[in-house]
Design a protein around this motif. Structure first.
Motif, PDB file in Angstrom:
ATOM      1  N   ALA A   1       0.833  -1.204   0.000  1.00  0.00           N
ATOM      2  CA  ALA A   1       0.000   0.000   0.000  1.00  0.00           C
ATOM      3  C   ALA A   1       0.868   1.254   0.000  1.00  0.00           C
ATOM      4  O   ALA A   1       2.027   1.231   0.451  1.00  0.00           O
ATOM      5  N   PHE A   2       0.304   2.344  -0.506  1.00  0.00           N
ATOM      6  CA  PHE A   2       1.008   3.622  -0.508  1.00  0.00           C
ATOM      7  C   PHE A   2       1.044   4.178   0.914  1.00  0.00           C
ATOM      8  O   PHE A   2       0.011   4.489   1.493  1.00  0.00           O
ATOM      9  N   GLN A   3       2.241   4.288   1.466  1.00  0.00           N
ATOM     10  CA  GLN A   3       2.413   4.836   2.809  1.00  0.00           C
ATOM     11  C   GLN A   3       2.736   6.327   2.775  1.00  0.00           C
ATOM     12  O   GLN A   3       2.515   7.037   3.754  1.00  0.00           O
ATOM     13  N   PHE A   4       3.306   6.783   1.669  1.00  0.00           N
ATOM     14  CA  PHE A   4       3.668   8.195   1.487  1.00  0.00           C
ATOM     15  C   PHE A   4       3.561   8.481   0.001  1.00  0.00           C
ATOM     16  O   PHE A   4       3.979   7.666  -0.821  1.00  0.00           O
ATOM     17  N   ILE A   5       3.016   9.646  -0.327  1.00  0.00           N
ATOM     18  CA  ILE A   5       2.892  10.000  -1.740  1.00  0.00           C
ATOM     19  C   ILE A   5       2.912  11.518  -1.902  1.00  0.00           C
ATOM     20  O   ILE A   5       2.314  12.239  -1.119  1.00  0.00           O
ATOM     21  N   ARG A   6       3.683  11.981  -2.885  1.00  0.00           N
ATOM     22  CA  ARG A   6       3.684  13.381  -3.300  1.00  0.00           C
ATOM     23  C   ARG A   6       3.656  13.386  -4.822  1.00  0.00           C
ATOM     24  O   ARG A   6       4.467  12.697  -5.455  1.00  0.00           O
ATOM     25  N   ILE A   7       2.730  14.154  -5.400  1.00  0.00           N
ATOM     26  CA  ILE A   7       2.633  14.249  -6.854  1.00  0.00           C
ATOM     27  C   ILE A   7       2.486  15.722  -7.215  1.00  0.00           C
ATOM     28  O   ILE A   7       1.632  16.420  -6.661  1.00  0.00           O
ATOM     29  N   THR A   8       3.322  16.170  -8.138  1.00  0.00           N
ATOM     30  CA  THR A   8       3.236  17.546  -8.619  1.00  0.00           C
ATOM     31  C   THR A   8       3.188  17.536 -10.146  1.00  0.00           C
ATOM     32  O   THR A   8       3.648  16.592 -10.790  1.00  0.00           O
ATOM     33  N   ALA A   9       2.631  18.599 -10.692  1.00  0.00           N
ATOM     34  CA  ALA A   9       2.554  18.730 -12.147  1.00  0.00           C
ATOM     35  C   ALA A   9       2.927  20.147 -12.542  1.00  0.00           C
ATOM     36  O   ALA A   9       2.601  21.106 -11.846  1.00  0.00           O
TER      37      ALA A   9
END
Length: 144
Positions: free
Chosen positions: A86-94
């Motif tokens: 499972a995703f425990q940490f996520i950062r997404i930028t565009a």
């Protein structure tokens, strides 16, 4: 580079200030005449990045219109820690989709704590464009 710096929550040190976030430096994008929030003559001395998290993986992708394009049509930077499936940490930028790079908070929320599988990722991708209001002649970027 700004999209990656935003994903990594970079801090900026200038010859006059310290502890600026990349968001502080870029502003909110509402002033089309300003590329940054530096004062006249203020210079960046350092950019600080936090250390990677244990098990962190990152990815940068961009869509361009020609072989040697300087500016991407759209760029995405993602950082993730997947543990126990499972995703425990996520950062997404565009970047390339607004006057400043954006954090894709709705996509991050759709992934956080969820199973790392194609269905979860597809749902997060849909969240990335939900509510988008592209300018004339830029709607094609939603599919990139």
């Amino acid at each position: 580079m700004a999209a990656a710096l935003l994903a990594y929550e970079a801090t900026i040190i200038t010859d006059r200030r310290s502890g600026l976030t990349i968001g502080d430096l870029l502003g909110d994008g509402s002033n089309g005449a300003a590329d940054h929030a530096l004062a006249s003559g203020e210079m960046i001395k350092a950019v600080q990045l936090p250390p990677p998290l244990p098990g962190e993986r990152a990815l940068y992708k961009r869509a361009i219109s020609r072989s040697y394009a300087e500016w991407p049509l759209v760029e995405v930077c993602a950082r993730a820690v997947v543990s126990a499936g499972a995703f425990q940490f996520i950062r997404i930028t565009a970047g390339g989709i607004a006057p400043i790079p954006l954090r894709l908070s709705a996509s991050e929320a759709a992934l956080q704590g969820q199973p790392a599988n194609p269905g979860t990722i597809a749902n997060a991708a849909r969240q990335a464009t939900a509510g988008a209001s592209p300018l004339p002649m830029t709607g094609y970027k939603l599919d990139l």
